[in-house]
Design a protein around this motif. Sequence first.
Motif, PDB file in Angstrom:
ATOM      1  N   LEU A  74      -8.311  30.969  10.337  1.00 42.49           N
ATOM      2  CA  LEU A  74      -8.008  31.903  11.421  1.00 42.49           C
ATOM      3  C   LEU A  74      -6.517  31.930  11.726  1.00 42.49           C
ATOM      4  N   ARG A  75      -5.883  30.794  11.648  1.00 44.82           N
ATOM      5  CA  ARG A  75      -4.458  30.716  11.948  1.00 44.82           C
ATOM      6  C   ARG A  75      -3.635  31.351  10.841  1.00 44.82           C
ATOM      7  N   ASP A  76      -4.015  31.106   9.585  1.00 45.67           N
ATOM      8  CA  ASP A  76      -3.230  31.589   8.456  1.00 45.67           C
ATOM      9  C   ASP A  76      -3.655  32.968   7.982  1.00 45.67           C
ATOM     10  N   GLU A  89     -15.341  39.373   9.947  1.00 49.09           N
ATOM     11  CA  GLU A  89     -15.388  38.025   9.381  1.00 49.09           C
ATOM     12  C   GLU A  89     -14.790  37.010  10.347  1.00 49.09           C
ATOM     13  N   ASN A  90     -13.702  37.375  10.985  1.00 47.91           N
ATOM     14  CA  ASN A  90     -13.086  36.480  11.954  1.00 47.91           C
ATOM     15  C   ASN A  90     -13.985  36.275  13.169  1.00 47.91           C
ATOM     16  N   VAL A  91     -14.706  37.312  13.571  1.00 45.94           N
ATOM     17  CA  VAL A  91     -15.622  37.188  14.699  1.00 45.94           C
ATOM     18  C   VAL A  91     -16.725  36.195  14.363  1.00 45.94           C
ATOM     19  N   LEU A  92     -17.242  36.274  13.138  1.00 45.95           N
ATOM     20  CA  LEU A  92     -18.282  35.334  12.718  1.00 45.95           C
ATOM     21  C   LEU A  92     -17.752  33.907  12.670  1.00 45.95           C
ATOM     22  N   GLN A  93     -16.525  33.746  12.209  1.00 46.96           N
ATOM     23  CA  GLN A  93     -15.929  32.407  12.163  1.00 46.96           C
ATOM     24  C   GLN A  93     -15.731  31.840  13.565  1.00 46.96           C
ATOM     25  N   VAL A  94     -15.294  32.673  14.498  1.00 44.54           N
ATOM     26  CA  VAL A  94     -15.109  32.210  15.880  1.00 44.54           C
ATOM     27  C   VAL A  94     -16.455  31.840  16.493  1.00 44.54           C
TER      28      VAL A  94
END
Length: 101
Positions: free
Chosen positions: A76-78, A38-43
């Motif tokens: 992403l930060r939190d 999920e984080n990869v998609l957000q980035v």
Amino acid sequence: MKKFLLYTFASLVIVSVTTNQLSAATANPTTVLPSNSENVLQVQRLHEIETMDKSTMTFQEKKDLREESRTIKTSLRDGSGGIYISVGALIIIILLLIILL
């Protein structure tokens, strides 16, 4: 006595100014390390937004993209999921453990 107070006050001002400058320099992390899919998609979405041609967009579209990028950056930060304990709380916990055990 007056000189002592003057020197103490001056040293406190110098120390407080230098610590503010040091914390301001390290406050914003520049790299985001994705940990799951999920984080990869957000980035990836964040990079897409940054590379878009915004000259032909309307004001509302630009505003929506800014809001989306802000929410992605905050998530992403939190999203680290860690537990944060202050130093004072840590000391109290250690003292309680020493007393009880």
